[in-house]
Design a protein around this motif. Structure first.
Motif, short mmCIF file in Angstrom:
data_model
loop_
_atom_site.label_atom_id
_atom_site.label_comp_id
_atom_site.label_asym_id
_atom_site.label_seq_id
_atom_site.Cartn_x
_atom_site.Cartn_y
_atom_site.Cartn_z
N THR A 179 -21.90 28.57 -8.93
CA THR A 179 -20.62 28.59 -9.67
C THR A 179 -19.45 28.72 -8.71
O THR A 179 -19.42 29.68 -7.95
N PRO A 180 -18.45 27.87 -8.77
CA PRO A 180 -18.52 26.56 -9.44
C PRO A 180 -19.40 25.61 -8.65
O PRO A 180 -19.59 25.81 -7.46
N PRO A 181 -19.92 24.57 -9.29
CA PRO A 181 -20.84 23.65 -8.60
C PRO A 181 -20.11 22.91 -7.48
O PRO A 181 -18.89 22.82 -7.51
N PRO A 182 -20.86 22.39 -6.50
CA PRO A 182 -20.21 21.66 -5.39
C PRO A 182 -19.27 20.59 -5.93
O PRO A 182 -19.64 19.80 -6.78
N ARG A 183 -18.07 20.58 -5.42
CA ARG A 183 -17.03 19.74 -5.96
C ARG A 183 -17.34 18.25 -5.79
O ARG A 183 -17.09 17.44 -6.69
N GLU A 184 -17.89 17.88 -4.64
CA GLU A 184 -18.18 16.47 -4.37
C GLU A 184 -19.10 15.90 -5.45
O GLU A 184 -18.90 14.81 -5.96
N LYS A 185 -20.10 16.73 -5.82
CA LYS A 185 -21.04 16.27 -6.84
C LYS A 185 -20.37 16.21 -8.20
O LYS A 185 -20.60 15.32 -9.00
N MET A 186 -19.54 17.19 -8.44
CA MET A 186 -18.87 17.26 -9.74
C MET A 186 -18.08 15.98 -10.00
O MET A 186 -18.01 15.49 -11.12
N LEU A 187 -17.47 15.44 -8.93
CA LEU A 187 -16.66 14.25 -9.10
C LEU A 187 -17.52 12.99 -9.26
O LEU A 187 -17.02 11.93 -9.60
#
Lengths: 600, 327
Positions: free
Chosen positions: A501-509
């Motif tokens: 939390t929060p999840p890795p941003r690169e993946k989130m996008l």
């Protein structure tokens, strides 16, 4: 749920494999002594045996554990849980309120938790303050916050809340939010009542007003005093300037952090932890996120571990510098504090560049840290690492070798290892008595086993040793920092796990699944499986632990925060009787406490 | 114009001198509050007050304004008479002591034959300031501070007096001017080194300056005897303390460092230079040292300083008799 159960079993195996190796199994010993039927075991993620005991047998069991070979000589923690709203309790004895006793054995390097179930119409337990002296304050805290009675306690009064308070805040039926209460008002009359309630009554503490030839002076030191290190009050019974007896009074800095934990999501509680030991910064996040990660089953990457260690050690140095400056200032030397603050500024420059904040970065996250290290971090940290040693040498030469400093602190407020363990003293104050009990070595967490450093100890356990030891600890922390610079692992700063939390941003996008997870975790909070977990760390002032109970929700069911300063303050009267007022001030300076850490 | 006689002229000059010296002392005492902060800052790796005026020189004006306009509060539980009297004594007794200090051959307020004894009398009265303040405040911290102060001052004044008796014996006079004149060739620091050491220590103790600031010991007694004071009354204690520093420095110069004597420069410059040196020393001590424990301070006074002064006096007496047995 199955995943959690698996990891619980896994953890139980790890425990017996590592901690109890070479030592007789304490659960088996207890079964031999009291019979199998006396105990109900509970599987948890706490990495220690947890057993339920009937109220009638509690004192016998604790007495036995204290005497057994490889004794459990320290009452590490004692608190309670209001279980009335808990849904996931399969296999546990019926209980409305559960009081738990966590014991620590230095010889075995192992812990044990004893739990006692209570019915809400019969909230009474025998006091154990004659078996473990430091149970005194813990039992008062449970009485205050849960309303559980301890029969035979010498002075069962409120400790955190004002004496005029009604209700027991950590009960589940006690609201946590100001909006659920009537608006607060304080009239002049009300203020007088409150003040009168705080007036010290020597008779209530079994103190005499007059000795054989003298009339004692009762002096209120604090809650507003330059050397009280915060809102701390200690009432002194004085014969001239000699301290005949004293009574510490805490609770002025209580803000209900444990209660807040039950109303914040697992993620949004992190900033609260920063403020527990406010000189420890991200060091406070560490036991909390480690305990949460145990619940979530997250394995953190090596890079994240090393970054965490590096920042935690940064804050250890920072906190010890504050200690050193104020300790010497309490001895009347006004200059050193300005120098240590110059050093702290250097530390903050590094901390600010890496985390974006100074005192309370709240920078660790469930599954990693908030950001990766910025470009050029190694030069910054190296600059600090190069700066510190000569400053430390200077402090040692200018102050610790000073005859007046030695005269003020040597053999002042000294206690030995046994006394320290009896009172629950941990950290540098324990090591100053000669015991090398440092969790970073004894029970490595977050990758401390990979670092090369020593655990300094001293001999006399006096105010001087407590000061010197911390200077040496800073040197060791500098060594750890150097190793972090030289061997920082590559890789991700966050674990690839759904509950990160929060999840890795690169993946989130990129991924819709991760985006949904991100949205849920930010708006609602991560849902952790129902279980109990616990993490102890060697914090700046001693052992700090978080004992988390999850009921399978977005929020903690119960968060128990065990802080080192609480027992350290409880010990003061035991070492100060017969000392002089200036000795008391020297001792207060040498304990290294902050009231936020005591009262939570 | 027959009333303009030499006596009148001498009286007028003396009056002007007295007023000038009084003002100079008070102003330097007040200025010291700012100078001390700047000096401490210099040694403590920081700036100190540098915002008001050039180099922060007007800080003193700002502080005075603040102190004058602060509420002058007397606690309801205090003994009013003594509470008000205490700061007045604190400042007045030390100011009066300046009377006996010869600044240059031509400057000085009074030329008393009992000069040095007058100072001891005033220092003795000064104890009452602390005692009254501590007692009248009706505060336990103040009381403890006053207890410490009276015990400390009494012990240290005993050998403070004895410390200079060596000088008196060598000069054969209590008069300060005679003492200064006797140092034209050799300063008394040389023959009276131990007397100097004990006098410095006692001097610091009598002014309650660090490391003998037991009566106020901020970390222990939270400012001790003046804890209940505010506004100008507190300011008088404060300025009184600085006047004490200047006074002890001036006395050290007069008694041990040849007063105004010195080559090339005019006497007034020498006197000021030497005094400033000791004032700075006072501040440096505060920056450098921790505070010893109160009972250690007392035993140090009785067990080390007192025997030392007695031995010093004995040796001085023996030497005088050896060199000139006819006296």
């Amino acid at each position: 749920m199955t995943a959690a159960d698996d990891s619980q079993n896994e953890s139980a195996t790890t425990f017996s494999a590592t901690h109890a190796a070479g030592q007789p199994d304490v659960v088996a010993e207890l079964a031999r002594q009291f019979g199998e039927a006396a105990f109900t075991p509970q599987t948890t993620l706490t990495a220690m045996p947890v057993i339920w005991v009937a109220r009638e047998q509690l004192r016998d069991v604790l007495g036995f554990l204290r005497r057994v070979t490889g004794p459990f000589s320290m009452l590490f923690d004692l608190s309670a849980v209001d279980e009335r709203l808990r849904t996931h309790r399969r296999g546990l004895p019926p209980s409305d309120f559960t009081v738990f006793y966590q014991l620590l054995s230095v010889e075995r390097n192992a812990d044990l938790m004893i739990k006692v179930a209570l019915h809400e119409r019969d909230l009474s337990l025998p006091s154990i303050s004659d078996i473990f002296v430091n149970a005194n304050w813990y039992e008062r805290e449970v009485f205050d916050l849960f309303g559980i009675d301890f029969a035979g306690h010498p002075h069962l009064t409120r400790i955190m809340m004002p004496p005029t308070w009604t209700g027991h805040p950590l009960r589940k039926d006690y609201s946590a939010r100001a909006t659920e209460f009537d608006p607060y008002t304080l009239t002049v009359k009300g203020q007088e009542v409150e003040q009168e309630a705080l007036r010290f009554d020597p008779a209530a503490w079994g103190m005499k007003r007059e000795g054989e030839e003298t009339e004692f002076m009762f002096l209120n030191l604090g809650p507003n005093h330059p050397s009280a290190h915060g809102a701390f009050r200690i009432v002194l019974q004085l014969d001239g300037e000699e301290v005949v007896d004293c009574v510490p009074d805490i609770g002025y800095h209580h803000r209900g952090a444990e209660k807040m934990a039950e109303r914040q999501s697992w993620h949004s509680f992190i900033p609260y932890t920063d403020r527990i030991d406010y000189t420890g910064g991200v060091m406070n996040n560490l036991p909390y996120v480690l305990a949460v990660e145990k619940l979530a089953g997250i394995t953190v990457t090596d890079r994240a571990k090393t970054i965490r260690v590096m920042m935690a050690e940064m804050f250890r140095i920072n906190s010890h510098l504050l200690f050193l400056g104020t300790y010497l200032q309490d001895l009347g030397a006004m200059t050193p504090v300005f120098f240590t603050f110059t050093d702290r500024q250097k530390a903050y420059e590094v901390i600010e560049a890496i985390t974006g904040f100074r005192m309370h970065p709240a920078w660790y996250r469930i599954g990693g840290t908030a950001h990766d290290l910025p470009k050029g971090w190694d030069k910054l940290v190296q600059g600090f690492v190069d700066w510190m040693p000569k400053r430390l040498a200077e402090y040692e030469k200018a102050m610790m070798d000073n005859a007046i400093v030695r005269d003020r602190t040597r053999f002042v407020a000294a206690f030995d290892t046994q006394q320290a363990l009896d009172w629950g003293v941990t950290g540098p104050n324990l090591r100053a008595t000669g015991l090398d009990f440092d969790l970073r070595k004894k029970r490595p967490y977050s990758g401390y086993e990979n670092f090369d450093f020593e655990v300094p100890t001293a001999v006399n356990g006096d105010a001087f040793d407590r000061g010197m030891l911390r200077i040496e600890e800073m040197r060791q922390s500098v060594r750890i920092l150097q190793q972090c610079i030289d061997h920082m692992p590559a890789g991700d700063y966050k674990a690839d796990h759904p509950l990160t939390t929060p999840p890795p941003r690169e993946k989130m996008l990129q991924h819709i699944e991760t985006l949904i997870t991100h949205f849920l975790q930010v708006s609602w909070g991560p849902v952790l499986p129902a279980a109990e977990s616990m993490q102890m760390i060697e914090a700046t002032k001693g052992i700090n632990s978080y004992y988390l109970t999850s009921d399978g929700s977005t929020m903690s069911y119960r968060t128990r925060i065990r802080t080192p300063s609480f027992p350290h303050l409880q010990q003061i009267p035991a070492v100060m009787r017969g000392g002089f007022v200036p000795d008391l001030i020297a001792h207060l300076g040498s304990i290294d406490f902050v009231m936020a850490d005591v009262d939570r | 114009m027959n009333w303009w006689t030499p006596q009148v002229e001498a009286t007028l000059i003396a009056m002007v001198q007295a007023v000038v010296i009084l003002l100079a002392v008070v102003v330097s005492g007040a200025l010291l509050s700012m100078i001390e902060r700047r000096l401490l800052a210099l040694w403590q790796d920081r700036y100190g007050p540098n915002r008001v005026g050039p180099f922060g020189l007007l800080q003193i004006a700002a502080d005075m304004l603040k102190i004058f306009f602060k509420e002058d509060w007397i606690p309801p539980f205090a003994d009013r008479t003594f509470f008000v009297l205490a700061p007045a004594i604190a400042m007045a007794s030390l100011l009066l002591s300046f009377m006996v200090i010869p600044i240059t051959p031509g400057w000085g307020v009074a030329d008393l034959n009992i000069g040095i004894l007058f100072f001891f009398a005033m220092a003795g009265i000064n104890v009452y300031a602390v005692l009254f303040a501590g007692w009248a405040s009706g505060n336990k911290y103040a009381l403890l501070g006053a207890l410490r102060a009276s015990a400390q001052t009494l012990s240290y004044e005993v050998f403070m007096g004895l410390a200079v008796m060596g000088i008196v014996a060598m000069t054969g006079s209590f008069n300060m001017r005679d003492i200064v004149n006797a140092q034209e060739n050799v300063w008394f620091i040389v023959p009276q080194f131990f007397g100097f050491c004990t006098f410095v220590i006692a001097g610091i103790a009598v002014t309650h300056r660090h490391p003998f600031d037991q009566p106020e010991a901020e970390q222990e007694l939270a400012d001790g005897y003046h804890i209940e004071y505010s506004g100008m009354k507190w300011g008088m204690f404060f300025v009184g303390e600085y006047i004490g520093i200047v006074l002890i420095s001036a006395l050290l110069v007069t008694l041990f460092f040849g007063g105004w004597h010195g080559p090339l420069l005019p006497p007034i410059v020498w006197f000021l230079l030497k005094t400033v040196f000791f004032v700075i020393l006072f501040v440096l001590l505060r920056a450098a040292l921790p505070r010893p424990r109160y009972d250690k301070v007392m035993s140090f006074g009785w067990k080390v300083c007192l025997p030392l002064t007695l031995v010093n006096l004995l040796i001085t007496g023996a030497m005088i008799l050896l060199i000139d047995p006819g006296v």
